[in-house]
Design an enzyme around this catalytic site. Structure first.
Site, mmCIF file in Angstrom:
data_model
loop_
_atom_site.group_PDB
_atom_site.id
_atom_site.type_symbol
_atom_site.label_atom_id
_atom_site.label_comp_id
_atom_site.label_asym_id
_atom_site.label_seq_id
_atom_site.Cartn_x
_atom_site.Cartn_y
_atom_site.Cartn_z
ATOM 1 C CE LYS A 1 -9.551 52.474 19.605
ATOM 2 N NZ LYS A 1 -8.492 51.649 20.167
ATOM 3 N NE ARG A 2 -14.459 49.200 10.609
ATOM 4 C CZ ARG A 2 -13.969 48.678 9.501
ATOM 5 N NH1 ARG A 2 -14.125 47.413 9.237
ATOM 6 N NH2 ARG A 2 -13.318 49.437 8.644
#
Ligand code: GLU
Ligand code: ZN
Length: 505
Positions: free
Chosen positions: A265-266
C-alpha cells in the site's frame, strides 16, 4: 505431448492485487501460447479470511483484464446468484468443496506410515518452541507423536483430543527443484519439519491441498510468485510420498516498489480495481504487467494481447525482482489512449464524463443525443494527445462543454490582472464580433492582424484571450479552442472576464 494445463490459484482473502494479477497473466499467457488449458481454482481453506465478495472481485478483475479461464468457478450472472458452482472436468474448483478428497489422501499417507496423527495441544507446541529457542535450536516439531503405539493413540483419543495430521519428513537427504525460471534450487530436508497436512478441524493446509489439487487437476506447469519457493520442497516430497508425477515449477520474482521493498500500500494503489477506477485501460494494464518480470530480447515495450500470447515464454522471465513503476504504467496508458480512435475513447470515458455532469444525465452513451456526442468527441479530440487516464478526460474538456466556466485564480492573477488587459479584451472582443470567418485559419488571421494594427506583441493578446475564454492557461491550440467555442460563447466569455476584472461590458 500431454496437454499443457496451468492454473491460477488465488486465496480469496482480499481483492486481486498487482502481484496476483501478474501471476494470473503469466499463467494465462503460458496456457494460451501452448494452446493449453487455463484453470482458476479458489483456495478458500482459510475459513476465517476467505470471503465470497473476494472471490467475485478476483473473477471480475480477471474478466476485466480479459483473462478467461477454461475450467473453474462458473461465470455468468455472478452478481445475481453466485453459488460457487464450477465448470470443467476436474472440479469442484473451490477447495472447501474438496475436503473429502484431502482427507482420503491424508488417510492413505497414514496407512502407508508416511503421515501420522499428532495430539499435541497448541500450548504444548508453543512451550516446546520456546524451549528449543532457549537452547538455540530451530523451532522444529520434536516428532513426539510420530511413534505413538496404538494403545497410546487410543488413550489420547479417549481423552477427547483432536489430532492434526503431520507429514513424515525424511531425516536426511536433499530435495531438488529444477525450476524453469530459477534453475536448480536445492533444499536440505533436515531443515524442514513434520509439517501439518490436515488441521484438527479436518481442513487441509495449503501445502497439502495444493498438491492434491494440482495432481488431481492434472496441472502440468505451476507458475507462481517466488514467495512460494520455500514451500516447494514440501510439496515435492508430498508428490513423491503419494507416488504422483511432478509438475514443472516456474517461480517468478516478486514485484517490488521503487524503493526495492515488497510492493505494498505504501507504494500507492495495489488493488487492480483501483486502476480500473482511475481510468487505466485493461490492454495497457496487461501490457505493463507482462513486463514485470518478462521481456523479449529486443526489449519491445508495446504489445497487443495477441502478440503477448505469441511471444510469451518462461525463458524470457528474469531471475531478479521486477520494480513496479507507476510513471511507466501511466506513460503506457497514455500511449494506448493516443492510439485509440476518438469514438472509442469518448465512449470509454463515458462513466467519468457522466460523473462530471457533462452528458445531460444520460445513463449510457447510447442515450446521449447525436449533437451532444459530436460536441464531446470534438472537445476530446482537441485534447487527445494529452490524455493519460480516462478519468482525466472531464477536467480537460469540461470548460469547453459547459455553459458557465470558473476562472482559475492563478490564471487570472498572472494573465488578466495586468496593465491594459481590460482595454485589450474590449477591443479584441469588438474585432472578433466583426470577424466573418470564425474558422481556425480565419481566427488566426484576424487575431494576428489585430496585434499588428494595435502594435501589440502576440503574447499580450493570445494569453489574455485564452484565459478569458477558458478560465485557464492550458488547453488546446488557441484558435482551435476559439473555433470550437464559436463566436457567441467567445464574446460572452470575454464580457464575463471583463466584468470579473471590474470593467464594464
Ligand atoms: N493460494 C496460494 C496463494 O494465493 C496459491 C499459491 C500457489 O500458486 O501454489 O498464494
Ligand atoms: Zn504431537
Amino acid at each position: 505431448m500431454n496437454t499443457i494445463r496451468v492454473r491460477f490459484a488465488p486465496s480469496p482473502t482480499g481483492f486481486l492485487h498487482i502481484g496476483g494479477a501478474r501471476t494470473a497473466l503469466f499463467s494465462w499467457l503460458f496456457a494460451r501460447h501452448h494452446k493449453g488449458v487455463f484453470v482458476l481454482r479458489i483456495e478458500d481453506t482459510d475459513e476465517k479470511r476467505s470471503t465470497l465478495p473476494a472471490v467475485k472481485a478476483i473473477m471480475e478483475g480477471m474478466s476485466w483484464l480479459g483473462l478467461d479461464w477454461d475450467e473453474g468457478p462458473k461465470i455468468g450472472e455472478q452478481d445475481l446468484e453466485f453459488k460457487g458452482e464450477s465448470q470443467g472436468d476436474y472440479g469442484p474448483y473451490f477447495q472447501t468443496q474438496r475436503l473429502d478428497i484431502y482427507r482420503k489422501y491424508a488417510e492413505q499417507l497414514i496407512n502407508q506410515k508416511k503421515a501420522y496423527r499428532c495430539y499435541c495441544l497448541p500450548e504444548e507446541l508453543e512451550q516446546k518452541r520456546k524451549e528449543a529457542s532457549k537452547k538455540g535450536l530451530p523451532p522444529k516439531y520434536d516428532r513426539q507423536c510420530r511413534h505413538l503405539t496404538s494403545r497410546e493413540e487410543e488413550k489420547k483419543k479417549e481423552e477427547g483430543k483432536k489430532p492434526v495430521i503431520r507429514f513424515c519428513m525424511p531425516d536426511g537427504g536433499k530435495t531438488e527443484i529444477n525450476d524453469l525460471v530459477k534453475g536448480k534450487v536445492v533444499f536440505e530436508n533436515s531443515l524442514l519439519d513434520d509439517f501439518v497436512i490436515l488441521k484438527s478441524s479436518g481442513v487441509a493446509t495449503y501445502n497439502f491441498a495444493v498438491v492434491v489439487d494440482d495432481a488431481m487437476m492434472k496441472i502440468s506447469h505451476i507458475i507462481r510468485g517466488d514467495d512460494h519457493l520455500s514451500n516447494t520442497p514440501r510439496q515435492i516430497l508430498l508428490y513423491q510420498a503419494l507416488g504422483w508425477e511432478l509438475p514443472q515449477f516456474a517461480h517468478v520474482p516478486m514485484i517490488l516498489g521503487a524503493d526495492k521493498t515488497r510492493l505494498s500500500k505504501r507504494h500507492g494503489a495495489t488493488a487492480l480495481g483501483e486502476y480500473k477506477e482511475k481510468g487505466f485501460l485493461p490492454e495497457a494494464m496487461i501490457n505493463y504487467l507482462a513486463l514485470l518480470g518478462w521481456s523479449t530480447e529486443d526489449s519491445q515495450q508495446i504489445f497487443s494481447s495477441e502478440e503477448l500470447i505469441n511471444k510469451f515464454s518462461l525463458d524470457g522471465c528474469g531471475r531478479s525482482s521486477a520494480i513496479f513503476d507507476q510513471d511507466k504504467l501511466l506513460w503506457m496508458n497514455g500511449e494506448y489512449i493516443r492510439e485509440m480512435g476518438i469514438d472509442e475513447l469518448t465512449e470509454k470515458s463515458f462513466k467519468w464524463l457522466r460523473e462530471a455532469g457533462l452528458v445531460n444525465g444520460a445513463l449510457n452513451w447510447d442515450k446521449v443525443s447525436a449533437e451532444k456526442k459530436e460536441k464531446i468527441k470534438k472537445a476530446v479530440g482537441l485534447e487527445h494527445e494529452k490524455i493519460k487516464l480516462l478519468s482525466e478526460v472531464p477536467s480537460l474538456v469540461d470548460y469547453m462543454l459547459k455553459e458557465e466556466i470558473e476562472y482559475d485564480s492563478r490564471a487570472v492573477e498572472k494573465t488578466l490582472k495586468k496593465e491594459n488587459v481590460i482595454e485589450i479584451l474590449e477591443s479584441i472582443k469588438d474585432s472578433l464580433k466583426e470577424l466573418e470567418d470564425f474558422s481556425i485559419s480565419g481566427l488566426e488571421e484576424g487575431v494576428r492582424d489585430f496585434c499588428l494594427k494595435k502594435e501589440l506583441k502576440t503574447g499580450k493578446v493570445f494569453h489574455p484571450l485564452r484565459v478569458a475564454t477558458s478560465g485557464r492557461m492550458q488547453g488546446p491550440g488557441l484558435f482551435a479552442l476559439l473555433e470550437f467555442l464559436g463566436k457567441e460563447k467567445v464574446v460572452k466569455r470575454i464580457e464575463e472576464s471583463i466584468l470579473l476584472l471590474g470593467g464594464s461590458k
